[in-house]
Design a protein around this motif. Structure first.
Motif, PDB file in Angstrom:
ATOM      1  N   ILE A   6      -4.013 -63.068 -41.374  1.00  0.00           N
ATOM      2  CA  ILE A   6      -5.536 -62.870 -41.399  1.00  0.00           C
ATOM      3  C   ILE A   6      -5.314 -61.359 -42.446  1.00  0.00           C
ATOM      4  CG2 ILE A   6      -7.280 -61.678 -40.137  1.00  0.00           C
ATOM      5  CD1 ILE A   6      -5.836 -63.502 -37.759  1.00  0.00           C
ATOM      6  N   ILE A   7      -6.330 -61.498 -43.313  1.00  0.00           N
ATOM      7  CA  ILE A   7      -6.428 -60.226 -44.430  1.00  0.00           C
ATOM      8  C   ILE A   7      -7.784 -59.550 -44.245  1.00  0.00           C
ATOM      9  CG2 ILE A   7      -6.011 -59.672 -46.601  1.00  0.00           C
ATOM     10  CD1 ILE A   7      -4.889 -62.457 -47.100  1.00  0.00           C
ATOM     11  N   GLY A   8      -7.503 -58.260 -44.363  1.00  0.00           N
ATOM     12  CA  GLY A   8      -8.919 -57.290 -44.330  1.00  0.00           C
ATOM     13  C   GLY A   8      -8.460 -56.313 -45.307  1.00  0.00           C
ATOM     14  N   ILE A   9      -9.360 -55.937 -46.170  1.00  0.00           N
ATOM     15  CA  ILE A   9      -8.899 -54.882 -47.157  1.00  0.00           C
ATOM     16  C   ILE A   9     -10.133 -53.833 -47.223  1.00  0.00           C
ATOM     17  CG2 ILE A   9      -7.331 -56.047 -48.663  1.00  0.00           C
ATOM     18  CD1 ILE A   9      -9.746 -56.569 -50.700  1.00  0.00           C
ATOM     19  N   GLY A  32     -12.964 -62.039 -29.923  1.00  0.00           N
ATOM     20  CA  GLY A  32     -12.146 -61.355 -29.132  1.00  0.00           C
ATOM     21  C   GLY A  32     -11.222 -60.157 -29.456  1.00  0.00           C
ATOM     22  N   GLU A  33      -9.942 -60.099 -29.341  1.00  0.00           N
ATOM     23  CA  GLU A  33      -9.203 -59.040 -29.756  1.00  0.00           C
ATOM     24  C   GLU A  33      -9.200 -58.502 -31.233  1.00  0.00           C
ATOM     25  OE1 GLU A  33      -5.330 -59.483 -27.612  1.00  0.00           O
ATOM     26  OE2 GLU A  33      -6.216 -59.051 -25.772  1.00  0.00           O
ATOM     27  N   LEU A  34      -9.385 -59.986 -31.905  1.00  0.00           N
ATOM     28  CA  LEU A  34      -9.407 -59.750 -33.402  1.00  0.00           C
ATOM     29  C   LEU A  34     -10.417 -59.134 -33.921  1.00  0.00           C
ATOM     30  CD1 LEU A  34      -8.103 -60.325 -36.053  1.00  0.00           C
ATOM     31  CD2 LEU A  34      -9.029 -62.588 -36.034  1.00  0.00           C
ATOM     32  N   ALA A  35     -11.640 -59.216 -33.116  1.00  0.00           N
ATOM     33  CA  ALA A  35     -12.690 -58.625 -33.479  1.00  0.00           C
ATOM     34  C   ALA A  35     -12.743 -57.199 -33.016  1.00  0.00           C
ATOM     35  CB  ALA A  35     -14.016 -59.191 -32.618  1.00  0.00           C
ATOM     36  N   THR A  36     -12.146 -56.777 -31.911  1.00  0.00           N
ATOM     37  CA  THR A  36     -11.725 -55.558 -31.639  1.00  0.00           C
ATOM     38  C   THR A  36     -10.925 -54.555 -32.820  1.00  0.00           C
ATOM     39  OG1 THR A  36     -11.929 -55.935 -29.328  1.00  0.00           O
ATOM     40  CG2 THR A  36     -10.987 -53.766 -29.632  1.00  0.00           C
ATOM     41  N   ALA A  37      -9.933 -55.148 -33.097  1.00  0.00           N
ATOM     42  CA  ALA A  37      -8.890 -54.903 -34.274  1.00  0.00           C
ATOM     43  C   ALA A  37      -9.715 -54.635 -35.440  1.00  0.00           C
ATOM     44  CB  ALA A  37      -7.680 -55.798 -34.568  1.00  0.00           C
ATOM     45  N   ASN A  38     -10.643 -55.634 -35.904  1.00  0.00           N
ATOM     46  CA  ASN A  38     -11.519 -55.453 -36.904  1.00  0.00           C
ATOM     47  C   ASN A  38     -12.476 -54.136 -36.818  1.00  0.00           C
ATOM     48  OD1 ASN A  38     -12.229 -56.426 -39.562  1.00  0.00           O
ATOM     49  ND2 ASN A  38     -14.029 -57.219 -38.845  1.00  0.00           N
ATOM     50  N   GLY A  39     -13.274 -53.866 -35.777  1.00  0.00           N
ATOM     51  CA  GLY A  39     -13.890 -52.731 -35.544  1.00  0.00           C
ATOM     52  C   GLY A  39     -13.073 -51.570 -35.813  1.00  0.00           C
ATOM     53  N   GLY A  45      -9.004 -47.391 -39.317  1.00  0.00           N
ATOM     54  CA  GLY A  45      -7.672 -48.016 -38.639  1.00  0.00           C
ATOM     55  C   GLY A  45      -6.975 -48.740 -39.222  1.00  0.00           C
ATOM     56  N   THR A  46      -5.548 -48.795 -39.114  1.00  0.00           N
ATOM     57  CA  THR A  46      -4.674 -49.924 -39.874  1.00  0.00           C
ATOM     58  C   THR A  46      -4.241 -50.663 -38.789  1.00  0.00           C
ATOM     59  OG1 THR A  46      -4.474 -48.773 -41.777  1.00  0.00           O
ATOM     60  CG2 THR A  46      -2.887 -50.467 -41.386  1.00  0.00           C
ATOM     61  N   PHE A  47      -4.058 -52.066 -38.717  1.00  0.00           N
ATOM     62  CA  PHE A  47      -3.498 -52.956 -37.493  1.00  0.00           C
ATOM     63  C   PHE A  47      -2.441 -53.920 -38.587  1.00  0.00           C
ATOM     64  CE2 PHE A  47      -3.113 -56.617 -34.998  1.00  0.00           C
ATOM     65  CZ  PHE A  47      -2.730 -56.056 -33.777  1.00  0.00           C
ATOM     66  N   VAL A  48      -1.328 -53.735 -38.256  1.00  0.00           N
ATOM     67  CA  VAL A  48      -0.232 -54.595 -39.059  1.00  0.00           C
ATOM     68  C   VAL A  48       0.778 -55.203 -37.875  1.00  0.00           C
ATOM     69  CG1 VAL A  48       1.786 -54.735 -40.461  1.00  0.00           C
ATOM     70  CG2 VAL A  48       0.005 -52.800 -40.909  1.00  0.00           C
ATOM     71  N   LYS A  49       1.142 -56.425 -37.985  1.00  0.00           N
ATOM     72  CA  LYS A  49       1.878 -57.067 -36.817  1.00  0.00           C
ATOM     73  C   LYS A  49       2.347 -58.457 -37.585  1.00  0.00           C
ATOM     74  CE  LYS A  49       2.232 -59.009 -32.602  1.00  0.00           C
ATOM     75  NZ  LYS A  49       1.306 -59.495 -31.324  1.00  0.00           N
ATOM     76  N   GLY A  50       3.736 -58.411 -37.724  1.00  0.00           N
ATOM     77  CA  GLY A  50       4.274 -59.787 -38.244  1.00  0.00           C
ATOM     78  C   GLY A  50       4.398 -59.686 -39.562  1.00  0.00           C
TER      79      GLY A  50
END
Length: 70
Positions: A6-9, A32-39, A45-50
């Protein structure tokens, strides 16, 4: 091993799903949680996993030439 990313720039409001097996990238509507992370991403903010390497480049040509601009 991950088969999708999943990519967001910055500057791009939406998220994208890169399906490595299918060789395609398509828009993703987060829930869900992905929408929260996108917010959080939208507020800086930056979210990185895996992921162990991610580089935003100005064009595919730059990436294919082996250069990392920035």
């Amino acid at each position: 091993m991950a088969k999708a990313v999943i990519i967001g720039i910055p500057g791009e409001a939406g998220l994208w799903l890169a399906d490595l097996d299918a060789g395609m990238v398509k828009p993703l509507n987060p829930t869900g949680e992905l929408a929260t992370a996108n917010g959080l991403r939208k507020t800086g903010g930056t979210f990185v996993k895996g992921v162990d390497l991610a580089v935003a480049v100005s064009s595919a040509q730059v990436a294919l030439s082996g250069h990392v601009d920035g």
